[in-house]
Design a protein around this motif. Sequence first.
Motif, PDB file in Angstrom:
ATOM      1  N   LEU A  49       0.831  -1.207   0.000  1.00 41.76           N
ATOM      2  CA  LEU A  49       0.000   0.000   0.000  1.00 41.76           C
ATOM      3  C   LEU A  49       0.862   1.253   0.000  1.00 41.76           C
ATOM      4  CD1 LEU A  49      -2.734  -1.123   2.529  1.00 41.76           C
ATOM      5  CD2 LEU A  49      -3.063  -0.749   0.077  1.00 41.76           C
ATOM      6  N   ASN A  50       1.969   1.208   0.728  1.00 41.65           N
ATOM      7  CA  ASN A  50       2.890   2.333   0.770  1.00 41.65           C
ATOM      8  C   ASN A  50       3.379   2.677  -0.643  1.00 41.65           C
ATOM      9  OD1 ASN A  50       4.526   4.136   2.528  1.00 41.65           O
ATOM     10  ND2 ASN A  50       6.208   3.050   1.560  1.00 41.65           N
ATOM     11  N   SER A  51       3.687   1.662  -1.429  1.00 40.73           N
ATOM     12  CA  SER A  51       4.112   1.898  -2.810  1.00 40.73           C
ATOM     13  C   SER A  51       3.016   2.575  -3.610  1.00 40.73           C
ATOM     14  CB  SER A  51       4.506   0.577  -3.484  1.00 40.73           C
ATOM     15  OG  SER A  51       5.616   0.013  -2.859  1.00 40.73           O
ATOM     16  N   ARG A  52       1.795   2.121  -3.404  1.00 43.42           N
ATOM     17  CA  ARG A  52       0.655   2.733  -4.117  1.00 43.42           C
ATOM     18  C   ARG A  52       0.434   4.176  -3.683  1.00 43.42           C
ATOM     19  NH1 ARG A  52      -1.354   1.870  -8.610  1.00 43.42           N
ATOM     20  NH2 ARG A  52      -3.445   2.394  -7.956  1.00 43.42           N
ATOM     21  N   VAL A  53       0.673   4.476  -2.409  1.00 46.01           N
ATOM     22  CA  VAL A  53       0.544   5.855  -1.933  1.00 46.01           C
ATOM     23  C   VAL A  53       1.483   6.764  -2.718  1.00 46.01           C
ATOM     24  CG1 VAL A  53       0.974   7.422   0.017  1.00 46.01           C
ATOM     25  CG2 VAL A  53      -0.241   5.280   0.397  1.00 46.01           C
ATOM     26  N   VAL A  54       2.720   6.320  -2.894  1.00 46.62           N
ATOM     27  CA  VAL A  54       3.686   7.134  -3.623  1.00 46.62           C
ATOM     28  C   VAL A  54       3.276   7.284  -5.087  1.00 46.62           C
ATOM     29  CG1 VAL A  54       6.109   7.378  -4.296  1.00 46.62           C
ATOM     30  CG2 VAL A  54       5.525   6.518  -2.019  1.00 46.62           C
ATOM     31  N   VAL A  55       2.778   6.208  -5.692  1.00 48.72           N
ATOM     32  CA  VAL A  55       2.301   6.281  -7.087  1.00 48.72           C
ATOM     33  C   VAL A  55       1.189   7.321  -7.207  1.00 48.72           C
ATOM     34  CG1 VAL A  55       1.054   5.033  -8.899  1.00 48.72           C
ATOM     35  CG2 VAL A  55       2.955   3.922  -7.719  1.00 48.72           C
ATOM     36  N   HIS A  56       0.185   7.219  -6.342  1.00 52.05           N
ATOM     37  CA  HIS A  56      -0.939   8.170  -6.393  1.00 52.05           C
ATOM     38  C   HIS A  56      -0.476   9.595  -6.106  1.00 52.05           C
ATOM     39  CE1 HIS A  56      -4.305   5.547  -7.139  1.00 52.05           C
ATOM     40  NE2 HIS A  56      -3.986   4.764  -6.122  1.00 52.05           N
ATOM     41  N   THR A  57       0.417   9.751  -5.137  1.00 53.05           N
ATOM     42  CA  THR A  57       0.905  11.086  -4.803  1.00 53.05           C
ATOM     43  C   THR A  57       1.616  11.717  -5.987  1.00 53.05           C
ATOM     44  OG1 THR A  57       1.104  10.506  -2.458  1.00 53.05           O
ATOM     45  CG2 THR A  57       2.371  12.398  -3.219  1.00 53.05           C
ATOM     46  N   CYS A  58       2.497  10.964  -6.613  1.00 54.09           N
ATOM     47  CA  CYS A  58       3.233  11.496  -7.766  1.00 54.09           C
ATOM     48  C   CYS A  58       2.323  11.778  -8.954  1.00 54.09           C
ATOM     49  CB  CYS A  58       4.355  10.549  -8.154  1.00 54.09           C
ATOM     50  SG  CYS A  58       5.684  10.520  -6.938  1.00 54.09           S
ATOM     51  N   ALA A  59       1.187  11.093  -9.018  1.00 52.84           N
ATOM     52  CA  ALA A  59       0.222  11.333 -10.095  1.00 52.84           C
ATOM     53  C   ALA A  59      -0.736  12.478  -9.750  1.00 52.84           C
ATOM     54  CB  ALA A  59      -0.573  10.059 -10.373  1.00 52.84           C
ATOM     55  N   GLY A  60      -0.571  13.062  -8.561  1.00 49.78           N
ATOM     56  CA  GLY A  60      -1.455  14.148  -8.144  1.00 49.78           C
ATOM     57  C   GLY A  60      -2.791  13.674  -7.608  1.00 49.78           C
ATOM     58  N   GLU A  61      -2.905  12.393  -7.357  1.00 44.84           N
ATOM     59  CA  GLU A  61      -4.156  11.789  -6.861  1.00 44.84           C
ATOM     60  C   GLU A  61      -4.090  11.707  -5.330  1.00 44.84           C
ATOM     61  OE1 GLU A  61      -3.733   8.165  -9.021  1.00 44.84           O
ATOM     62  OE2 GLU A  61      -4.481   9.050 -10.887  1.00 44.84           O
ATOM     63  N   LEU A  62      -4.130  12.885  -4.703  1.00 41.61           N
ATOM     64  CA  LEU A  62      -3.879  12.968  -3.268  1.00 41.61           C
ATOM     65  C   LEU A  62      -4.999  12.371  -2.428  1.00 41.61           C
ATOM     66  CD1 LEU A  62      -2.211  16.503  -3.085  1.00 41.61           C
ATOM     67  CD2 LEU A  62      -1.181  14.271  -3.566  1.00 41.61           C
ATOM     68  N   ALA A  63      -6.226  12.456  -2.891  1.00 40.43           N
ATOM     69  CA  ALA A  63      -7.344  11.860  -2.140  1.00 40.43           C
ATOM     70  C   ALA A  63      -7.211  10.341  -2.101  1.00 40.43           C
ATOM     71  CB  ALA A  63      -8.684  12.265  -2.750  1.00 40.43           C
ATOM     72  N   GLU A  64      -6.858   9.744  -3.233  1.00 35.13           N
ATOM     73  CA  GLU A  64      -6.658   8.292  -3.282  1.00 35.13           C
ATOM     74  C   GLU A  64      -5.498   7.880  -2.381  1.00 35.13           C
ATOM     75  OE1 GLU A  64      -7.057  10.258  -5.877  1.00 35.13           O
ATOM     76  OE2 GLU A  64      -8.513   9.409  -7.249  1.00 35.13           O
ATOM     77  N   ALA A  65      -4.426   8.666  -2.412  1.00 30.73           N
ATOM     78  CA  ALA A  65      -3.272   8.378  -1.557  1.00 30.73           C
ATOM     79  C   ALA A  65      -3.667   8.446  -0.086  1.00 30.73           C
ATOM     80  CB  ALA A  65      -2.143   9.354  -1.862  1.00 30.73           C
ATOM     81  N   ALA A  66      -4.467   9.434   0.282  1.00 27.04           N
ATOM     82  CA  ALA A  66      -4.892   9.582   1.679  1.00 27.04           C
ATOM     83  C   ALA A  66      -5.731   8.393   2.141  1.00 27.04           C
ATOM     84  CB  ALA A  66      -5.663  10.881   1.859  1.00 27.04           C
ATOM     85  N   LEU A  67      -6.567   7.865   1.268  1.00 25.39           N
ATOM     86  CA  LEU A  67      -7.353   6.671   1.619  1.00 25.39           C
ATOM     87  C   LEU A  67      -6.440   5.483   1.905  1.00 25.39           C
ATOM     88  CD1 LEU A  67     -10.293   6.907  -0.938  1.00 25.39           C
ATOM     89  CD2 LEU A  67     -10.413   7.230   1.547  1.00 25.39           C
ATOM     90  N   LEU A  68      -5.404   5.336   1.113  1.00 26.38           N
ATOM     91  CA  LEU A  68      -4.471   4.227   1.322  1.00 26.38           C
ATOM     92  C   LEU A  68      -3.661   4.413   2.600  1.00 26.38           C
ATOM     93  CD1 LEU A  68      -3.240   3.584  -2.322  1.00 26.38           C
ATOM     94  CD2 LEU A  68      -4.934   2.295  -1.011  1.00 26.38           C
ATOM     95  N   VAL A  69      -3.313   5.649   2.936  1.00 24.32           N
ATOM     96  CA  VAL A  69      -2.605   5.918   4.196  1.00 24.32           C
ATOM     97  C   VAL A  69      -3.475   5.478   5.375  1.00 24.32           C
ATOM     98  CG1 VAL A  69      -1.795   7.763   5.736  1.00 24.32           C
ATOM     99  CG2 VAL A  69      -1.095   7.744   3.326  1.00 24.32           C
ATOM    100  N   ALA A  70      -4.767   5.781   5.303  1.00 23.88           N
ATOM    101  CA  ALA A  70      -5.684   5.357   6.374  1.00 23.88           C
ATOM    102  C   ALA A  70      -5.752   3.834   6.448  1.00 23.88           C
ATOM    103  CB  ALA A  70      -7.069   5.954   6.128  1.00 23.88           C
ATOM    104  N   GLU A  71      -5.756   3.171   5.294  1.00 21.70           N
ATOM    105  CA  GLU A  71      -5.783   1.708   5.286  1.00 21.70           C
ATOM    106  C   GLU A  71      -4.500   1.129   5.880  1.00 21.70           C
ATOM    107  OE1 GLU A  71      -6.419  -2.078   2.263  1.00 21.70           O
ATOM    108  OE2 GLU A  71      -6.688  -0.054   1.486  1.00 21.70           O
ATOM    109  N   ILE A  72      -3.359   1.731   5.561  1.00 27.22           N
ATOM    110  CA  ILE A  72      -2.089   1.272   6.117  1.00 27.22           C
ATOM    111  C   ILE A  72      -2.145   1.332   7.639  1.00 27.22           C
ATOM    112  CG2 ILE A  72       0.362   1.847   6.399  1.00 27.22           C
ATOM    113  CD1 ILE A  72       0.275   2.838   3.442  1.00 27.22           C
ATOM    114  N   THR A  73      -2.656   2.430   8.159  1.00 24.36           N
ATOM    115  CA  THR A  73      -2.752   2.592   9.610  1.00 24.36           C
ATOM    116  C   THR A  73      -3.613   1.499  10.226  1.00 24.36           C
ATOM    117  OG1 THR A  73      -2.455   4.979   9.394  1.00 24.36           O
ATOM    118  CG2 THR A  73      -3.438   4.184  11.452  1.00 24.36           C
ATOM    119  N   ARG A  74      -4.760   1.220   9.615  1.00 24.91           N
ATOM    120  CA  ARG A  74      -5.654   0.176  10.140  1.00 24.91           C
ATOM    121  C   ARG A  74      -5.000  -1.203  10.089  1.00 24.91           C
ATOM    122  NH1 ARG A  74      -9.258   3.034   6.995  1.00 24.91           N
ATOM    123  NH2 ARG A  74      -9.322   1.366   5.471  1.00 24.91           N
ATOM    124  N   VAL A  75      -4.331  -1.514   8.986  1.00 26.44           N
ATOM    125  CA  VAL A  75      -3.678  -2.821   8.853  1.00 26.44           C
ATOM    126  C   VAL A  75      -2.554  -2.949   9.874  1.00 26.44           C
ATOM    127  CG1 VAL A  75      -2.301  -4.303   7.336  1.00 26.44           C
ATOM    128  CG2 VAL A  75      -4.314  -3.126   6.431  1.00 26.44           C
TER     129      VAL A  75
END
Length: 117
Positions: A51-77
Amino acid sequence: MSDPEQILRWSWLVSALAAEMRDDESWTELAARHVRTARTVGALAELPLALNSRVVVHTCAGELAEAALLVAEITRVQEAVGGSFAPFGTMSLVAWQGRAGEAAADQDGPGERRATR
């Protein structure tokens, strides 16, 4: 490569290499495959890294909302399985959002950050 064990072992490296080579299409697909494989086989200890890798992919693509959702999922996992690692995805996201102070705090990891709030 179709063996889930091999995908989990090498995905972080090959997706990082794709990013380094500026091959955004491959980087996106490889990081997505890492997440899909970890979810499919139930590799909860591996899922935060994927998920961390996907966060960086989304962040670099400017998809910050998607990245934030994955950060929340990382925390829960991580709370569920008790693991931790350097939250580079979270640090990159908050830095891109202009929250540099939080990016510096994230270097201590989520547990330490929560403890000081």
